[in-house]
Write a protein that holds these residues in place. Structure first.
Motif, PDB file in Angstrom:
ATOM      1  N   PHE A 408     -47.953 -33.755  17.566  1.00 52.67           N
ATOM      2  CA  PHE A 408     -47.022 -34.632  16.804  1.00 52.67           C
ATOM      3  C   PHE A 408     -46.975 -34.452  15.438  1.00 52.67           C
ATOM      4  N   SER A 409     -47.718 -33.896  14.598  1.00 52.09           N
ATOM      5  CA  SER A 409     -47.528 -33.645  13.174  1.00 52.09           C
ATOM      6  C   SER A 409     -46.358 -32.841  12.618  1.00 52.09           C
ATOM      7  N   VAL A 410     -45.777 -32.177  13.826  1.00 51.31           N
ATOM      8  CA  VAL A 410     -44.490 -31.475  13.487  1.00 51.31           C
ATOM      9  C   VAL A 410     -43.264 -32.335  13.383  1.00 51.31           C
ATOM     10  N   LEU A 411     -43.469 -33.588  13.520  1.00 55.90           N
ATOM     11  CA  LEU A 411     -42.391 -34.682  13.548  1.00 55.90           C
ATOM     12  C   LEU A 411     -42.815 -35.450  12.087  1.00 55.90           C
ATOM     13  N   SER A 412     -43.883 -35.317  11.245  1.00 57.08           N
ATOM     14  CA  SER A 412     -44.490 -35.739  10.201  1.00 57.08           C
ATOM     15  C   SER A 412     -43.849 -35.115   8.939  1.00 57.08           C
ATOM     16  N   ARG A 428     -35.071 -20.347  18.271  1.00 50.21           N
ATOM     17  CA  ARG A 428     -35.663 -21.333  19.093  1.00 50.21           C
ATOM     18  C   ARG A 428     -36.970 -21.573  19.079  1.00 50.21           C
ATOM     19  N   ASP A 429     -37.985 -20.786  18.254  1.00 47.16           N
ATOM     20  CA  ASP A 429     -39.204 -20.723  18.149  1.00 47.16           C
ATOM     21  C   ASP A 429     -39.450 -22.144  17.379  1.00 47.16           C
ATOM     22  N   TYR A 430     -38.624 -22.257  16.387  1.00 51.02           N
ATOM     23  CA  TYR A 430     -38.718 -23.260  15.335  1.00 51.02           C
ATOM     24  C   TYR A 430     -38.364 -24.896  16.247  1.00 51.02           C
ATOM     25  N   GLU A 431     -37.413 -24.728  16.959  1.00 48.68           N
ATOM     26  CA  GLU A 431     -37.100 -26.208  17.557  1.00 48.68           C
ATOM     27  C   GLU A 431     -37.682 -26.357  18.952  1.00 48.68           C
ATOM     28  N   ARG A 432     -38.516 -25.197  19.484  1.00 47.98           N
ATOM     29  CA  ARG A 432     -39.247 -25.609  20.749  1.00 47.98           C
ATOM     30  C   ARG A 432     -40.184 -26.702  20.637  1.00 47.98           C
ATOM     31  N   PRO A 433     -40.943 -26.501  19.372  1.00 46.49           N
ATOM     32  CA  PRO A 433     -42.536 -27.450  19.482  1.00 46.49           C
ATOM     33  C   PRO A 433     -41.662 -28.831  18.973  1.00 46.49           C
ATOM     34  N   LEU A 434     -40.482 -28.981  18.480  1.00 48.96           N
ATOM     35  CA  LEU A 434     -40.052 -30.216  18.109  1.00 48.96           C
ATOM     36  C   LEU A 434     -39.515 -31.059  19.403  1.00 48.96           C
ATOM     37  N   MET A 435     -38.884 -29.928  20.195  1.00 48.77           N
ATOM     38  CA  MET A 435     -38.278 -30.728  21.357  1.00 48.77           C
ATOM     39  C   MET A 435     -39.523 -31.140  22.480  1.00 48.77           C
ATOM     40  N   ARG A 436     -40.425 -30.185  22.289  1.00 48.86           N
ATOM     41  CA  ARG A 436     -41.562 -30.466  23.241  1.00 48.86           C
ATOM     42  C   ARG A 436     -42.315 -31.782  23.053  1.00 48.86           C
ATOM     43  N   VAL A 437     -42.495 -31.835  21.737  1.00 46.52           N
ATOM     44  CA  VAL A 437     -43.160 -33.141  21.259  1.00 46.52           C
ATOM     45  C   VAL A 437     -42.291 -34.658  21.362  1.00 46.52           C
ATOM     46  N   ARG A 438     -41.019 -34.210  21.257  1.00 42.47           N
ATOM     47  CA  ARG A 438     -40.247 -35.351  21.555  1.00 42.47           C
ATOM     48  C   ARG A 438     -40.188 -35.804  23.225  1.00 42.47           C
ATOM     49  N   GLU A 439     -40.197 -34.762  24.094  1.00 44.80           N
ATOM     50  CA  GLU A 439     -40.244 -34.720  25.430  1.00 44.80           C
ATOM     51  C   GLU A 439     -41.581 -35.441  26.003  1.00 44.80           C
ATOM     52  N   ALA A 440     -42.601 -34.984  25.259  1.00 46.82           N
ATOM     53  CA  ALA A 440     -43.888 -35.672  25.462  1.00 46.82           C
ATOM     54  C   ALA A 440     -43.999 -37.024  25.109  1.00 46.82           C
ATOM     55  N   ILE A 441     -43.222 -37.361  24.119  1.00 51.82           N
ATOM     56  CA  ILE A 441     -43.216 -39.074  23.721  1.00 51.82           C
ATOM     57  C   ILE A 441     -42.617 -39.694  24.623  1.00 51.82           C
ATOM     58  N   ALA A 442     -41.294 -39.256  25.162  1.00 52.43           N
ATOM     59  CA  ALA A 442     -40.362 -39.700  25.914  1.00 52.43           C
ATOM     60  C   ALA A 442     -41.050 -39.811  27.301  1.00 52.43           C
ATOM     61  N   ASP A 443     -41.790 -38.815  27.582  1.00 50.95           N
ATOM     62  CA  ASP A 443     -42.519 -38.706  28.950  1.00 50.95           C
ATOM     63  C   ASP A 443     -43.412 -40.106  29.192  1.00 50.95           C
ATOM     64  N   ARG A 444     -44.236 -40.574  28.018  1.00 48.25           N
ATOM     65  CA  ARG A 444     -44.878 -41.482  28.365  1.00 48.25           C
ATOM     66  C   ARG A 444     -44.359 -42.810  28.009  1.00 48.25           C
ATOM     67  N   CYS A 445     -43.124 -42.636  27.823  1.00 51.20           N
ATOM     68  CA  CYS A 445     -42.445 -44.068  27.432  1.00 51.20           C
ATOM     69  C   CYS A 445     -41.514 -44.317  28.955  1.00 51.20           C
ATOM     70  N   ASP A 446     -42.043 -45.173  29.636  1.00 54.55           N
ATOM     71  CA  ASP A 446     -41.452 -45.174  31.070  1.00 54.55           C
ATOM     72  C   ASP A 446     -39.988 -45.827  30.787  1.00 54.55           C
ATOM     73  N   LEU A 447     -39.690 -46.809  30.154  1.00 52.62           N
ATOM     74  CA  LEU A 447     -38.448 -47.607  30.086  1.00 52.62           C
ATOM     75  C   LEU A 447     -37.607 -46.456  29.606  1.00 52.62           C
ATOM     76  N   MET A 448     -37.687 -45.511  29.037  1.00 54.56           N
ATOM     77  CA  MET A 448     -36.659 -44.677  28.546  1.00 54.56           C
ATOM     78  C   MET A 448     -35.974 -43.804  29.670  1.00 54.56           C
ATOM     79  N   LYS A 449     -36.910 -43.820  30.801  1.00 51.26           N
ATOM     80  CA  LYS A 449     -36.488 -43.074  32.088  1.00 51.26           C
ATOM     81  C   LYS A 449     -35.393 -44.104  32.964  1.00 51.26           C
ATOM     82  N   GLU A 450     -35.724 -45.308  32.653  1.00 52.48           N
ATOM     83  CA  GLU A 450     -35.016 -46.403  33.537  1.00 52.48           C
ATOM     84  C   GLU A 450     -33.990 -46.974  32.501  1.00 52.48           C
TER      85      GLU A 450
END
Length: 573
Positions: A408-412, A428-450
């Motif tokens: 998560f600190s890649v967003l800090s 792609r190596d630079y962006e991949r960790p950023l996207m992965r963290v955002r996806e991890a956060i969104a994956d734990r925010c249930d309302l974002m899926k609905e």
């Protein structure tokens, strides 16, 4: 030793180094060494060798006591190794008349041993009495102190027991004197008891002048070429004086032989384990200093950069200089992860570079340690062996990020340096960790899926709201009346034709989500992570809502919340 050096070419921790073959790295290193020695950079090597390797001026600039400790141990131990341990190969070759029991060799041996003892005493004083701040002592430090102490003290004790040993004296007389007359043998023994400290079960002083004179003459004929006065061996002679009352008992149980085995085995163990202990820095540290003096990132061969970086792991002396200057070391008080400290990270990174099997938690600890770095360069500047720690942390960070562990600190703001180094990474190596963290956060925010779910106005997460209300700035979201001034002033929003599609919630909508206590919507919005912290929204707000500060608080809250959920899920597994 050869295996350890081979690992410098086999292991890698640099970005892209895994694609460079071992043979190419070996060839590049040979080519680089020859080119450097035959170029003007050879003078730079000579300068660094004298000032930084021999005189250790880098350490002297930091701490005189530590410099004195290092010089005593380093100089004393190396000279003992070369003059005493390798005497058959070096000292005897240089000095054909060499005997370890004559001067100056006997005196120098004790002098070098005394230097090591002084160095060990300073080391123990610094670590256990003075207690230098943030100077941690690990198993390797204990091993280094103990093995060196056993070698030195067993050697001194061996020398002391040999001085007083009557059986050793008798053996020397039988082997070398050629005397058979009883009176002459008694005179010679009386002389050695009186002047050389031998403790005899047969003779005790005082002796007559005539007896001593005859013994002295016999000594000159048979012994003086191989034996200087034992007082020159001042440490061993001091031990001999102390053990004199029990010398006959020690001689009967053959103590000199026992001490010889202890001394020999300790030396053998020390040499055998040297490549795998922190003592290997005796070889690796000078090489690291020399390599860093003539190598330059961007100009030197990447193969040599990769090899140097692995070598630097062995060059670390675990002196703690980097940790003492680390600007984030205080974080250890809140986050119990030893890998936050620069000096303690090295051992974990060695295991990582060697491809040892590490658990998911161990990998996360290493990643957290290298990511919680402000890139202030203090560790690199003070490192006495010239390790480019800043580059090391960056390479380890990228290596772990590419393994797919969300960080998560890649967003800090701690990832600001990573942004500056973006040019050294594949896009792609630079962006991949950023996207992965955002996806991890969104994956734990249930309302974002609905997205189409209708929410009741009364569904308030009181814990979420109370957490925001703890901060004076963040609590200002409650006075927002939805004028959208913040959204209109936001340069990030203005960058998109359809900002809501890209960013999710807009600034004023995030304020709504806070007011309604809808945590998932606030955390899952891309706007939260794309905020430039320009404060335009906050400066324009007619209600004095600290919009930027609210977003900042939400970021910290989100990372903490998601981190807790991740730890809980790992604990369940």
């Amino acid at each position: 030793m050869f295996y350890k050096i081979f690992t410098w070419f086999r292991y890698s921790i640099s970005i892209g180094a895994g694609e460079i073959s071992i043979s190419r790295r070996v060839f590049a290193s040979i080519k680089g060494i020859l080119f450097t020695l035959l170029s003007i950079k050879g003078f730079t090597l000579l300068k660094v060798f004298v000032l930084d390797v021999v005189l250790n001026l880098r350490i002297l600039r930091e701490d005189f006591l530590r410099w004195l400790m290092h010089m005593c141990i380093y100089v004393g131990f190396m000279l003992l190794l070369l003059m005493h341990a390798l005497d058959r190969f070096i000292t005897s070759a240089l000095f054909p008349d060499y005997f370890s029991t004559i001067n100056p060799f006997m005196f120098l041996r004790d002098l070098f041993g005394a230097l090591v003892i002084l160095g060990l005493a300073i080391a123990i004083y610094r670590r256990f009495i003075l207690k230098v701040p943030r100077l941690l002592t690990n198993a390797m430090d204990y091993y280094a102190i103990i093995i060196v102490a056993i070698i030195i003290f067993s050697g001194i004790a061996l020398e002391g027991t040999k001085i007083v040993s009557h059986s050793i004296y008798k053996q020397m007389v039988e082997d070398y004197s050629g005397l058979e007359d009883e009176q002459e043998l008694r005179s010679l023994e009386a002389y050695w008891v009186n002047d050389y400290g031998v403790v005899s079960p047969n003779l005790k002083g005082p002796f007559g002048a005539q007896t001593l004179a005859q013994g002295r003459e016999l000594h000159k004929m048979s012994c003086i070429e191989c034996h200087s006065q034992p007082q020159w061996a001042f440490t061993g002679y001091g031990v001999a004086r102390i053990i004199r009352p029990i010398a006959l008992g020690l001689d009967r149980v053959n103590t000199p032989t026992l001490l010889w085995y202890i001394h020999f085995l300790a030396c053998l163990l020390g040499l055998a384990y040297l490549p795998f202990s922190k003592m290997f820095h005796i070889l690796a540290s000078p090489l690291s200093l020399l390599a860093n003096a003539v190598m330059e990132k961007g100009k030197s061969d990447p193969a040599n950069i990769a090899t140097r970086q692995v070598m630097e792991l062995d060059a670390c002396t675990h002196c703690g200089a980097c940790t003492s200057r680390c600007s984030v070391a205080v974080a250890l008080e809140e986050i119990p992860n030893i890998n936050i400290l620069p000096s303690e990270k090295i051992a974990s990174i060695k295991a990582l570079a060697a491809d040892r099997e590490l658990s998911e938690q161990e990998l996360k600890d290493i990643q957290e340690g290298v990511c919680l770095c402000t890139n202030c360069y203090r560790c690199t500047v003070v490192c006495p062996v010239g390790i480019n720690l800043q580059d090391l942390w960056f390479n380890v960070r990228e290596t772990l990020l590419q393994r797919g562990i969300p960080e998560f600190s890649v967003l800090s703001p701690l990832s600001f340096y990573r942004g500056l180094m973006k040019g050294e990474l594949v896009q792609r190596d630079y962006e991949r960790p950023l996207m992965r963290v955002r996806e991890a956060i969104a994956d734990r925010c249930d309302l974002m899926k609905e997205q189409d779910k209708v929410l009741p106005l009364g569904a308030t997460d009181r814990g979420f709201k109370s957490r925001l209300n703890l901060s004076a700035q963040a609590s200002t979201f409650s006075v927002c009346f939805g004028c959208q001034t913040c959204t209109n002033a936001c340069p990030v929003v203005a960058n998109y034709d359809n900002p809501q599609e890209v960013l999710g919630l807009l600034p004023h909508q995030i304020m709504y989500a806070c007011a309604l206590g809808i945590r998932d919507l606030a955390f899952g919005s891309n706007m939260l992570w794309d905020c430039l912290t320009c404060y335009q929204c906050q400066e324009q707000c007619p209600q004095a809502v600290s919009v930027t500060d609210v977003l900042y608080e939400l970021k910290n809250f989100a990372v903490e919340y998601i981190g807790e959920k991740t730890s809980q899920s790992m604990g369940k597994r």
